[in-house]
Write a protein that holds these residues in place. Sequence first.
Motif, PDB file in Angstrom:
ATOM      1  N   ASN A 163      75.566  -3.786  37.137  1.00 20.31           N
ATOM      2  CA  ASN A 163      74.348  -3.255  37.738  1.00 20.31           C
ATOM      3  C   ASN A 163      73.630  -2.245  36.849  1.00 20.31           C
ATOM      4  O   ASN A 163      72.629  -1.660  37.259  1.00 20.31           O
ATOM      5  CB  ASN A 163      74.661  -2.608  39.084  1.00 20.31           C
ATOM      6  CG  ASN A 163      75.096  -3.620  40.128  1.00 20.31           C
ATOM      7  OD1 ASN A 163      74.599  -4.746  40.144  1.00 20.31           O
ATOM      8  ND2 ASN A 163      76.037  -3.250  40.975  1.00 20.31           N
ATOM      9  N   VAL A 164      74.153  -2.031  35.649  1.00 20.91           N
ATOM     10  CA  VAL A 164      73.502  -1.134  34.691  1.00 20.91           C
ATOM     11  C   VAL A 164      72.625  -1.961  33.755  1.00 20.91           C
ATOM     12  O   VAL A 164      73.072  -2.957  33.185  1.00 20.91           O
ATOM     13  CB  VAL A 164      74.547  -0.337  33.883  1.00 20.91           C
ATOM     14  CG1 VAL A 164      73.851   0.496  32.795  1.00 20.91           C
ATOM     15  CG2 VAL A 164      75.352   0.578  34.802  1.00 20.91           C
ATOM     16  N   ARG A 165      71.367  -1.560  33.606  1.00 24.06           N
ATOM     17  CA  ARG A 165      70.435  -2.189  32.672  1.00 24.06           C
ATOM     18  C   ARG A 165      70.333  -1.325  31.415  1.00 24.06           C
ATOM     19  O   ARG A 165      70.642  -0.135  31.447  1.00 24.06           O
ATOM     20  CB  ARG A 165      69.043  -2.331  33.303  1.00 24.06           C
ATOM     21  CG  ARG A 165      69.046  -3.013  34.656  1.00 24.06           C
ATOM     22  CD  ARG A 165      67.624  -3.194  35.179  1.00 24.06           C
ATOM     23  NE  ARG A 165      66.812  -2.000  35.044  1.00 24.06           N
ATOM     24  CZ  ARG A 165      66.824  -0.976  35.897  1.00 24.06           C
ATOM     25  NH1 ARG A 165      67.628  -1.010  36.956  1.00 24.06           N
ATOM     26  NH2 ARG A 165      66.044   0.069  35.711  1.00 24.06           N
ATOM     27  N   PHE A 166      69.876  -1.929  30.324  1.00 24.49           N
ATOM     28  CA  PHE A 166      69.775  -1.204  29.061  1.00 24.49           C
ATOM     29  C   PHE A 166      68.364  -1.277  28.503  1.00 24.49           C
ATOM     30  O   PHE A 166      67.731  -2.329  28.529  1.00 24.49           O
ATOM     31  CB  PHE A 166      70.740  -1.786  28.016  1.00 24.49           C
ATOM     32  CG  PHE A 166      72.193  -1.688  28.399  1.00 24.49           C
ATOM     33  CD1 PHE A 166      72.907  -0.537  28.154  1.00 24.49           C
ATOM     34  CD2 PHE A 166      72.820  -2.763  29.021  1.00 24.49           C
ATOM     35  CE1 PHE A 166      74.240  -0.447  28.509  1.00 24.49           C
ATOM     36  CE2 PHE A 166      74.153  -2.686  29.380  1.00 24.49           C
ATOM     37  CZ  PHE A 166      74.869  -1.524  29.125  1.00 24.49           C
ATOM     38  N   THR A 167      67.888  -0.153  27.988  1.00 28.15           N
ATOM     39  CA  THR A 167      66.701  -0.108  27.144  1.00 28.15           C
ATOM     40  C   THR A 167      67.165   0.382  25.784  1.00 28.15           C
ATOM     41  O   THR A 167      67.717   1.481  25.668  1.00 28.15           O
ATOM     42  CB  THR A 167      65.637   0.856  27.702  1.00 28.15           C
ATOM     43  OG1 THR A 167      65.197   0.385  28.979  1.00 28.15           O
ATOM     44  CG2 THR A 167      64.435   0.937  26.751  1.00 28.15           C
ATOM     45  N   ILE A 168      66.983  -0.442  24.736  1.00 25.91           N
ATOM     46  CA  ILE A 168      67.476  -0.119  23.398  1.00 25.91           C
ATOM     47  C   ILE A 168      66.295  -0.044  22.442  1.00 25.91           C
ATOM     48  O   ILE A 168      65.546  -1.012  22.300  1.00 25.91           O
ATOM     49  CB  ILE A 168      68.503  -1.159  22.921  1.00 25.91           C
ATOM     50  CG1 ILE A 168      69.690  -1.203  23.895  1.00 25.91           C
ATOM     51  CG2 ILE A 168      68.976  -0.842  21.503  1.00 25.91           C
ATOM     52  CD1 ILE A 168      70.664  -2.318  23.623  1.00 25.91           C
TER      53      ILE A 168
END
Length: 294
Positions: free
Chosen positions: A117-122
Amino acid sequence: MIDKLEMFIALSREGHFGRAAESLGVTQPTLSAGIKALEAQLGVQLVWRGSRYGGLTPEGSRVLVWARQIVADTRTMREEMRAVRQGLAGNLRLAVIPTALTTVADLTGRFGRAHPNVRFTILSRTSIEILSMIENLEVDAGISYLDNEPLGRVVTVPLYRESYTFVCAEDSPLADRVEVGWDEIADEPLCLLTPDMQNRRIINQNFQEAGRTVTGAVESNSTVVLISHVAAGRWATILPVEMAEFLGAGKPVRIIPLKDVAARHAIGLIAPHREPHTPVLAALLREAQGISRL
């Protein structure tokens, strides 16, 4: 008051009322009114004003330190309460040096499988920009060099050491070599990262240790640009092993180990020196420790 403190942080970061308002998704009059309201609440002038933004007053500089702490603590409290209700969730923002972009998935992939349920912005950023973004609460953590230039007050988890390869076209005179020295490639038409990148400063250091200096025939802040020029047949570049193998796969290039001259530098996760961390960031730090090659 939290929303006004976030406006104040954005203004100090952007140094411009219009850009700060845009970064927050509000109008410039709303931002200006928020800053004035904060000044009225605190009873001090925070910003020098003229025809444009003139910087922070001495009081504003002191308030900025508190503002970052208060906003960070508030975000941590909200994340902890959400974790109690829902488990780990939300958006984790990472800034990564260009030469670690092909290895960041080692960390995010494993973390994402454990916490779906964790999203990433890289984001791809220089080492200096990463430290600034962490300080200004623009990202939650970064992946950068740990031991080449000062980091300041941060928490670090070493992940691996960067070693370098020479990448050239298949028809290069050096293409059949088992390894090459830094002094041997100094006269090659090299594609290199721009001087604001710490990787470029490390490469320059290696050449200096070998008694040579170089000027890039092509300079870019993108490693994709570097490898694409090598594949075109005229140029060569220097890349970390993992990145060279990833970007060079299927292309008409040769990847040749470089003899080390200067020390290899550690790459690792960098997080704010703040307790407690958000539950998501604390879990990321534990995951990083679990995959560390050091």
